[in-house]
Design an enzyme around this catalytic site. Structure first.
Site: not given
Ligand code: FAD
Length: 478
Positions: A273, A304, A357
């Protein structure tokens, strides 16, 4: 002089380490550019975070005998002023990867060098910088799985850089952090943020440790359950502001795996992730207009809709679909939303409501504490179908079955949509299917204290698929 930007930490900070190691006084500078220099201004929730993060950094620097010097205005002009005032002969910083930011930094670097000031930049933000990994044909990776395979195959975290022991040095004039007015006033909508977050380097490391000490083991199975409080790490805003770097997370996770404290499966799943974040930066670097323009230009023809009241209902968590409303209210109350729910609400906006979006990306940019210039547009475009390696457009998340599957006991919806919390589980994700008696027993009056669904699921799904069909035929005729 060290110019702090998105790297608000003292440990494992390459620019700071390089400066401190010279054994000469170090000036720690933060310039609040606030959308100047063509950069995207931070949203409200990010400003809240930045306020606390700068204060934490400032306290940490003071403990080492130094001062965080804060200025506001044009980046180059502020740098010049502090150089002039202090006689600094070297400026170090960690790199940023957006097009405008790269251009600013490149201009500053060449100007400083021309004047005989040493200027050096470093990588503190990514495991591997976006230009390093190339596909067999020499291009950048556009598909995540091979990117992750390549990254995992080649990456070894460099040795950790210690925090400096002493940061005493000149104390130029500085603004107080409160003078930047980053904390929201009238109204202060951030009252729910404090309970959830501890911005700053210490908070970041506490969170990583707590996660690796237990919850990470269930990560592969529980990361999709929004009602599970520690199902994911919550590290995203700390990463966003560079209070912790991905290399630090990599090292700690690998060490926990090697010692047997964390299983291989769980550790690698978590690191994969982190790699999605890296992949987003590859896309941002190669497609600098990513936050505005469709990565897949076929989507330029997407019909859209414009519908202010539907957008407002989505933003305020009043769509009548409980899992969507729960997510949008969690976002408003805490500055964060669970990843599974982010995907559901993004699919709902772009498919059920057929809104661009960009409308969703902009709202997230303003309301997320982790709003990230790479991950936010990449994830929005992924969900909308216009991104690299995107979910196919015809994959329309069903907000009812998604709720039933990932919030089966309803704890998430009950927390964030309390007005329907007394409904039995079988109706919780689709209150309009409940009979009159069940609704009245739970004190739910649809259309009064909780909205009727603003679109009907099946009809909305068909409308979205129809729009996609027109897109395909326009492409065929183009
Ligand atoms: P964990 O599951 O603990 O993951 C650890 C780290 O991995 C996160 O802190 C993040 O840095 C990275 N990560 C995890 N999933 C993703 C992913 N799909 N894409 C990129 N990095 C990821 N993440 C952001 O950091 N900033 C945003 O602005 C952002 N916008 C999003 C918008 C949408 C529509 C969606 C679907 C996802 C978005 N995400 C974003 C990705 C993801 O949802 C978050 O990183 C995650 O929910 C953060 O929670 P966590 O730190 O507990 O994640």
């Amino acid at each position: 002089m060290v110019w702090f930007r998105e790297d608000l930490r003292l440990s494992d900070n390459p620019a700071l380490h390089a400066a401190a190691r010279q054994g000469r006084p170090v000036i720690c500078l933060y310039i609040h550019m606030d959308g100047r220099n063509g950069e995207r201004a931070l949203g409200g929730a990010s400003r809240w975070w930045l306020d606390k993060s700068l204060k934490a950094l400032s306290r940490d620097i003071e403990k080492l005998g130094g001062q965080l010097t804060v200025r506001a205005g044009d980046g180059s002009a502020c740098l010049d002023a502090v150089i002039e005032e202090t006689g600094a002969n070297a400026v170090y910083w960690n790199r940023r990867y957006g097009a405008v930011e790269r251009e600013t930094d490149a201009t500053v670097k060449s100007r400083l060098k021309d004047r005989g000031t040493d200027a050096q930049s470093f990588n503190a933000r990514l495991l591997v910088e976006p230009w390093v990994l190339k596909t067999g044909s020499g291009g950048f990776y556009k598909v995540f799985t091979p990117f992750w395979k390549a990254l995992r195959g080649c990456y070894e975290a460099p040795a950790a850089l210690p925090r400096p022991e002493n940061l005493s040095g000149p104390t130029p004039d500085t603004l107080g952090i409160d003078e930047l007015s980053l904390h929201p006033k009238s109204p202060d909508w951030s009252t729910g943020f404090d309970a959830m977050w501890q911005p700053g380097e210490t908070g970041a490391h506490d969170r990583l440790k707590a996660f690796l000490d237990g919850p990470v083991d269930a990560y592969p199975s529980e990361r999709d359950i929004p009602g599970k409080e520690d199902g994911t790490s919550g590290l995203s805003p700390h990463l966003r502001f560079g209070e912790i770097g991905p290399a630090q997370i990599w090292r700690a996770t690998r060490a926990a795996m090697e010692s047997g404290r964390v299983s291989e499966d769980s550790g690698w799943k978590f690191l994969s992730e982190i790699a999605w974040r890296e992949f987003s930066y590859v896309l941002l670097y190669n497609r600098p207009d990513f936050a505005d323009a469709n990565y897949n230009s076929d989507f330029n023809h997407m019909p859209w809709r414009t519908d202010k009241s539907a957008l407002k209902a989505w933003q305020t968590g009043r769509t009548g679909y409980p899992i969507v409303d729960a997510g949008m209210r969690q976002l408003w109350a805490t500055g964060w939303m669970h990843n599974r729910v982010r995907m559901i609400v993004a699919s709902f906006l772009t498919k059920h409501l057929l809104l661009h979006w960009r409308d969703g990306e902009a709202w997230f940019w303003d309301t997320l504490v982790d709003a990230d210039p790479a991950s936010n547009p990449a994830s929005w475009q992924w969900t909308a179908g216009s991104g690299a390696d995107a979910a196919p457009y015809f994959r329309v998340f069903n907000p009812i079955t998604q709720g039933e599957k990932f919030d089966a006991n309803g704890s998430y919806v009950r927390q964030w949509v309390p007005e329907i919390s007394d409904l039995p589980d079988k109706y919780l994700h689709a209150p309009w299917t409940a009979d009159k008696q069940a609704l009245s027993k739970a004190n739910v009056r649809l259309g009064e204290n909780y909205p009727e669904p603003i679109v009907e699921h099946k009809a909305a799904r068909e409308r979205a698929l129809g729009a996609y069909e027109t897109l395909k035929s326009q492409r065929a005729n183009a």
